[in-house]
Motif scaffolding. Structure first.
Motif, PDB file in Angstrom:
ATOM      1  N   CYS A  24      11.006  -9.066  -2.303  1.00  0.00           N
ATOM      2  CA  CYS A  24       9.854  -8.173  -2.477  1.00  0.00           C
ATOM      3  C   CYS A  24       8.944  -8.241  -1.254  1.00  0.00           C
ATOM      4  O   CYS A  24       9.130  -9.053  -0.361  1.00  0.00           O
TER       5      CYS A  24
ATOM      6  N   ASP B 163       5.631  -8.808   1.161  1.00  0.00           N
ATOM      7  CA  ASP B 163       4.377  -9.535   1.365  1.00  0.00           C
ATOM      8  C   ASP B 163       4.438 -11.037   1.127  1.00  0.00           C
ATOM      9  O   ASP B 163       3.448 -11.639   0.717  1.00  0.00           O
ATOM     10  N   ASP B 164       5.563 -11.691   1.380  1.00  0.00           N
ATOM     11  CA  ASP B 164       5.581 -13.149   1.443  1.00  0.00           C
ATOM     12  C   ASP B 164       5.071 -13.548   2.827  1.00  0.00           C
ATOM     13  O   ASP B 164       5.598 -13.089   3.850  1.00  0.00           O
TER      14      ASP B 164
ATOM     15  N   SER C 265       5.057 -13.573  -3.373  1.00  0.00           N
ATOM     16  CA  SER C 265       5.006 -12.588  -4.450  1.00  0.00           C
ATOM     17  C   SER C 265       5.913 -13.002  -5.599  1.00  0.00           C
ATOM     18  O   SER C 265       7.025 -13.470  -5.384  1.00  0.00           O
TER      19      SER C 265
ATOM     20  N   CYS D 147       9.254  -6.768  -8.372  1.00  0.00           N
ATOM     21  CA  CYS D 147       8.743  -6.187  -7.127  1.00  0.00           C
ATOM     22  C   CYS D 147       7.655  -5.163  -7.465  1.00  0.00           C
ATOM     23  O   CYS D 147       7.759  -3.978  -7.138  1.00  0.00           O
TER      24      CYS D 147
ATOM     25  N   PHE E   6       1.915  -5.622  -5.335  1.00  0.00           N
ATOM     26  CA  PHE E   6       2.479  -6.944  -5.077  1.00  0.00           C
ATOM     27  C   PHE E   6       1.445  -7.945  -4.588  1.00  0.00           C
ATOM     28  O   PHE E   6       1.553  -9.135  -4.871  1.00  0.00           O
ATOM     29  N   MET E   7       0.435  -7.494  -3.859  1.00  0.00           N
ATOM     30  CA  MET E   7      -0.531  -8.439  -3.304  1.00  0.00           C
ATOM     31  C   MET E   7      -1.419  -9.062  -4.380  1.00  0.00           C
ATOM     32  O   MET E   7      -2.132 -10.034  -4.111  1.00  0.00           O
TER      33      MET E   7
ATOM     34  N   TYR F 273      -0.073 -10.129  -7.305  1.00  0.00           N
ATOM     35  CA  TYR F 273       0.814 -10.948  -8.142  1.00  0.00           C
ATOM     36  C   TYR F 273       1.507 -11.968  -7.233  1.00  0.00           C
ATOM     37  O   TYR F 273       2.636 -11.756  -6.775  1.00  0.00           O
ATOM     38  N   LYS F 274       0.802 -13.059  -6.986  1.00  0.00           N
ATOM     39  CA  LYS F 274       1.276 -14.047  -6.018  1.00  0.00           C
ATOM     40  C   LYS F 274       1.007 -15.465  -6.504  1.00  0.00           C
ATOM     41  O   LYS F 274       0.192 -15.685  -7.401  1.00  0.00           O
TER      42      LYS F 274
ATOM     43  N   MET G  89      -2.784 -13.955  -9.771  1.00  0.00           N
ATOM     44  CA  MET G  89      -2.889 -14.097  -8.323  1.00  0.00           C
ATOM     45  C   MET G  89      -3.469 -15.444  -7.916  1.00  0.00           C
ATOM     46  O   MET G  89      -4.577 -15.803  -8.309  1.00  0.00           O
TER      47      MET G  89
ATOM     48  N   LYS H 288      -3.436 -17.336  -3.973  1.00  0.00           N
ATOM     49  CA  LYS H 288      -2.964 -17.204  -2.590  1.00  0.00           C
ATOM     50  C   LYS H 288      -3.510 -18.360  -1.755  1.00  0.00           C
ATOM     51  O   LYS H 288      -4.720 -18.561  -1.671  1.00  0.00           O
TER      52      LYS H 288
END
Length: 327
Positions: free
Chosen positions: A123, A125-126, A146, A154, A158-159, A161-162, A186, A188
């Motif tokens: 997916c 944005d890692d 993600s 996916c 996505f940003m 759900y991390k 989320m 991060k």
């Protein structure tokens, strides 16, 4: 003195100041300055290495450019977020995303790419945000991975759900262990520091938005997590009233001289936010002039120096006191 990384007229830029904040020199470089983040380190030869979204550039002790490397794969730029020089002399830069994955690059002391590896899922944005050398001379990296929204691995958003993502690797990037930490929404990670007592502290943000992404403004919190040397979870602490910025990596953490922690972020009402605490420390909470808290480092006099998004540099003593009349 201190070295500051930034951008000027579209070019990467370094400013060296003395211990009183007076300019020693400044210079721009042939590397572009597109992007949100920049990192700079002093190198073992007394020079400096700048890393940003467009690549890395090496300067000597007087700020004169020596070489640069803009090579990249899987994207318009290499998108570096952090860089270190290992005790073996080589440089290591991390960042991303490239084709949705996080990147790890090993450079020689003359700027040649020795290893380039990619990590993460399928997916978007890692991202790797921070890298440090471990006490056993390996490397540990903090970032965000993600995980998708429930049955949608996916997810379009996505940003939001991390998870916190920590990866320990060998000197050529081989994975020793890899762990994620977080819930269904989320978390991060943005910065990591090694603790003298063992293990690591990681800082980032957390938003339990319950699928209503607009609530991260009031709900987002600073998250500080501790793990042991093997990545096992020890504890976490949450701090309310964070100013939530969707894509900005604006947290930094360091250790105090007495074994505590100090971090910087942006308070939703009071600008730059600096916080210090620990078992042998007085807890100190300071709101300062400036926009955000991009970087905090401990200085040789056991105080701290803080860089902000607004271009203001703050030098404090060990208790976060500073002269408010000097920017």
């Amino acid at each position: 003195g201190y070295i500051i990384a930034g951008g000027k007229n579209g070019s990467s830029w370094l400013l060296k100041i003395d211990k009183n904040g007076e300019e020693v020199w400044q210079n721009t470089y042939s590397l572009g300055d597109f992007g949100y983040t920049r990192a700079v380190i002093q190198t073992s030869d007394g020079g400096y290495l700048y890393a940003g979204w467009e690549g890395i550039v090496k300067a000597d002790s007087n700020g004169v450019e020596e070489w640069k490397n803009e090579s990249h794969e899987n994207g318009a730029y290499p998108y570096y977020e952090d860089v270190i020089q290992h005790s073996n002399g080589n440089y290591y830069a991390v960042g991303g995303p490239g084709a949705g994955q996080a990147q790890f690059v090993k450079f020689s002391e003359t700027g040649s790419v020795l290893t380039r590896k990619w990590y993460g899922g399928q997916c978007e944005d890692d991202i790797f945000r921070s890298i440090i050398e471990t006490p056993d001379e390996m490397l540990i990296i903090a970032g965000e991975k993600s995980h998708g929204n429930g049955s949608f691995p996916c997810s379009f958003n996505f940003m939001y759900y991390k998870d916190f993502w920590i990866v320990k690797v060998k000197k050529n990037g081989g994975i020793i262990w890899e762990k994620t930490y977080g819930g269904p929404y989320m978390e991060k990670a943005d910065d990591i520091v090694s603790l003298e007592s063992g293990g690591y502290a990681i800082i980032g943000d957390k938003c339990d938005h319950n699928h209503d992404l607009t609530t991260c403004g009031p709900k987002a919190k600073v998250l500080v997590m501790r793990i042991d040397d093997d990545g096992e979870f020890i504890s976490e602490e949450l701090f309310s009233n964070l100013k939530f910025l969707e894509r900005m990596p604006y947290f930094s953490i360091t250790t105090t001289a007495n074994g505590g922690l100090a971090w910087t972020a942006e308070h939703k009402n009071h600008g730059t936010w600096i916080y210090k605490w620990g078992p042998n420390e007085d807890t100190v909470n300071v709101y300062s002039d400036g926009i955000g808290g991009f970087e905090i480092n401990r200085t040789v006099d056991e105080g701290f120096i803080i860089g902000t998004w607004g271009g203001i540099i703050i030098k404090t003593d060990s208790e976060l006191n500073y002269d408010k009349n000097i920017n």
